[in-house]
Design a protein around this motif. Structure first.
Motif, PDB file in Angstrom:
ATOM      1  N   SER A  48      12.774  13.683   4.463  1.00  0.00           N
ATOM      2  CA  SER A  48      11.428  13.543   5.036  1.00  0.00           C
ATOM      3  C   SER A  48      11.067  12.730   6.154  1.00  0.00           C
ATOM      4  N   ILE A  49      10.247  13.304   6.999  1.00  0.00           N
ATOM      5  CA  ILE A  49       9.973  12.238   8.073  1.00  0.00           C
ATOM      6  C   ILE A  49       8.375  12.287   8.258  1.00  0.00           C
ATOM      7  N   SER A  50       7.951  11.257   9.215  1.00  0.00           N
ATOM      8  CA  SER A  50       6.267  11.065   9.297  1.00  0.00           C
ATOM      9  C   SER A  50       6.146  12.178  10.252  1.00  0.00           C
ATOM     10  N   LEU A  51       4.501  12.371  10.408  1.00  0.00           N
ATOM     11  CA  LEU A  51       4.164  12.894  11.224  1.00  0.00           C
ATOM     12  C   LEU A  51       4.637  12.776  12.844  1.00  0.00           C
ATOM     13  N   VAL A  52       4.633  11.428  12.897  1.00  0.00           N
ATOM     14  CA  VAL A  52       5.127  11.081  14.411  1.00  0.00           C
ATOM     15  C   VAL A  52       6.220  11.295  14.834  1.00  0.00           C
ATOM     16  N   GLN A  53       7.201  11.130  13.691  1.00  0.00           N
ATOM     17  CA  GLN A  53       8.507  11.433  13.907  1.00  0.00           C
ATOM     18  C   GLN A  53       8.865  13.048  14.048  1.00  0.00           C
ATOM     19  N   PHE A  54       7.990  13.805  13.118  1.00  0.00           N
ATOM     20  CA  PHE A  54       8.098  15.297  13.412  1.00  0.00           C
ATOM     21  C   PHE A  54       7.832  15.645  14.789  1.00  0.00           C
ATOM     22  N   TYR A  55       6.825  14.924  15.517  1.00  0.00           N
ATOM     23  CA  TYR A  55       6.559  15.433  17.010  1.00  0.00           C
ATOM     24  C   TYR A  55       7.764  14.712  17.968  1.00  0.00           C
ATOM     25  N   ARG A  70       6.759  12.989  27.491  1.00  0.00           N
ATOM     26  CA  ARG A  70       6.399  12.050  26.507  1.00  0.00           C
ATOM     27  C   ARG A  70       4.887  11.986  26.299  1.00  0.00           C
ATOM     28  N   ALA A  71       4.316  11.930  27.519  1.00  0.00           N
ATOM     29  CA  ALA A  71       2.752  11.791  27.528  1.00  0.00           C
ATOM     30  C   ALA A  71       2.159  12.877  26.832  1.00  0.00           C
ATOM     31  N   GLN A  72       2.665  14.095  27.072  1.00  0.00           N
ATOM     32  CA  GLN A  72       2.144  15.186  26.521  1.00  0.00           C
ATOM     33  C   GLN A  72       2.265  15.130  25.006  1.00  0.00           C
ATOM     34  N   VAL A  73       3.518  14.829  24.697  1.00  0.00           N
ATOM     35  CA  VAL A  73       3.624  14.716  23.061  1.00  0.00           C
ATOM     36  C   VAL A  73       2.739  13.764  22.609  1.00  0.00           C
ATOM     37  N   THR A  74       2.770  12.641  23.060  1.00  0.00           N
ATOM     38  CA  THR A  74       1.694  11.565  22.696  1.00  0.00           C
ATOM     39  C   THR A  74       0.236  12.026  22.571  1.00  0.00           C
ATOM     40  N   LYS A  75      -0.358  12.773  23.448  1.00  0.00           N
ATOM     41  CA  LYS A  75      -1.455  13.498  23.514  1.00  0.00           C
ATOM     42  C   LYS A  75      -1.657  14.306  22.201  1.00  0.00           C
ATOM     43  N   GLU A  76      -0.544  15.129  21.966  1.00  0.00           N
ATOM     44  CA  GLU A  76      -0.573  16.084  20.876  1.00  0.00           C
ATOM     45  C   GLU A  76      -0.468  15.078  19.508  1.00  0.00           C
ATOM     46  N   ILE A  77       0.010  14.231  19.415  1.00  0.00           N
ATOM     47  CA  ILE A  77       0.156  13.361  18.288  1.00  0.00           C
ATOM     48  C   ILE A  77      -1.399  12.545  18.087  1.00  0.00           C
ATOM     49  N   ILE A  78      -1.744  12.059  19.196  1.00  0.00           N
ATOM     50  CA  ILE A  78      -3.088  11.678  19.022  1.00  0.00           C
ATOM     51  C   ILE A  78      -4.117  12.472  18.688  1.00  0.00           C
ATOM     52  N   GLN A  79      -4.025  13.639  18.993  1.00  0.00           N
ATOM     53  CA  GLN A  79      -5.205  14.817  18.403  1.00  0.00           C
ATOM     54  C   GLN A  79      -4.748  15.087  16.949  1.00  0.00           C
ATOM     55  N   LYS A  80      -3.523  14.949  16.610  1.00  0.00           N
ATOM     56  CA  LYS A  80      -3.443  15.355  15.162  1.00  0.00           C
ATOM     57  C   LYS A  80      -3.805  14.133  14.365  1.00  0.00           C
ATOM     58  N   ILE A  81      -3.797  12.827  14.849  1.00  0.00           N
ATOM     59  CA  ILE A  81      -4.234  11.666  14.016  1.00  0.00           C
ATOM     60  C   ILE A  81      -5.647  11.552  14.036  1.00  0.00           C
ATOM     61  N   ALA A  82      -6.209  12.033  15.104  1.00  0.00           N
ATOM     62  CA  ALA A  82      -7.744  12.136  15.072  1.00  0.00           C
ATOM     63  C   ALA A  82      -8.393  13.000  14.195  1.00  0.00           C
ATOM     64  N   LEU A  83      -7.867  13.903  13.440  1.00  0.00           N
ATOM     65  CA  LEU A  83      -8.173  14.663  12.660  1.00  0.00           C
ATOM     66  C   LEU A  83      -8.373  14.063  11.201  1.00  0.00           C
TER      67      LEU A  83
END
Length: 176
Positions: A48-55, A70-83
């Motif tokens: 099992s891996i974390s949300l960040v590791q998954f992305y 990398r910037a695009q993926v970081t933005k996707e992660i931030i959008q998920k974390i914000a939820l």
């Protein structure tokens, strides 16, 4: 794709799952039938891996050195974390994100706050739209297409195209 849909539902509820990527071609049922319960549990625990590791693993595969990706993926992660409603979880995931992507942690936290603000604005807009439609429907009339989004200034209401009932309803709404 199934992971994305599940995350959209779980994260706003505060459920931050650990994610397991099954071997290529396996579906959960086939996987579960191939192993005993203890073997399956052991596999899930050790893989099992974390949300960040998954992305990181699924979105940057082969592009780890591409700064734009990398910037695009970081933005996707931030959008998920914000939820996620819990700010402590934000901090933990922001720390992990900053470490894995070599980004300043405070920048990640600031971007999470900006994204949360955008989410709140969208929720408010949806509530306003629903209230607007409800008021029209309570009067037994269909809202004009131009007025479907009262907060959208790009689509001004054409008062000349309104029926007498719609004009009367707008007058009544404005007087409240």
């Amino acid at each position: 794709h199934a992971n994305e849909v599940a995350l959209q539902h779980f994260l706003p509820l505060g459920i931050v799952p650990r994610i397991v990527l099954l071997p290529q071609g396996d579906d959960p049922d086939a996987f579960a039938r191939r192993f005993s319960q203890s073997e399956a549990e052991q596999f899930l625990e050790s893989n099992s891996i974390s949300l960040v590791q998954f992305y990181l693993k699924t979105r940057l595969e082969g592009n780890i050195n591409n700064p734009i990706r990398r910037a695009q993926v970081t933005k996707e992660i931030i959008q998920k974390i914000a939820l996620i409603p819990n700010p402590i979880v934000h901090t933990a995931l922001a720390k992990e994100c900053s470490k894995l992507f070599h980004i300043n942690e405070s920048s990640v936290l600031q971007d999470i706050q900006k994204e949360k603000l955008l989410i709140r604005e969208e929720e408010l807009k949806r509530k306003q739209q629903a209230e607007f439609r409800r008021r029209y429907q309570n009067q037994g009339i269909e809202p004009p297409a131009e007025a479907a989004n009262p907060a959208d200034e790009a689509a001004p209401l054409d008062f000349d195209a309104l029926s007498d009932n719609q004009s009367a309803l707008l007058d009544a709404l404005n007087s409240n």
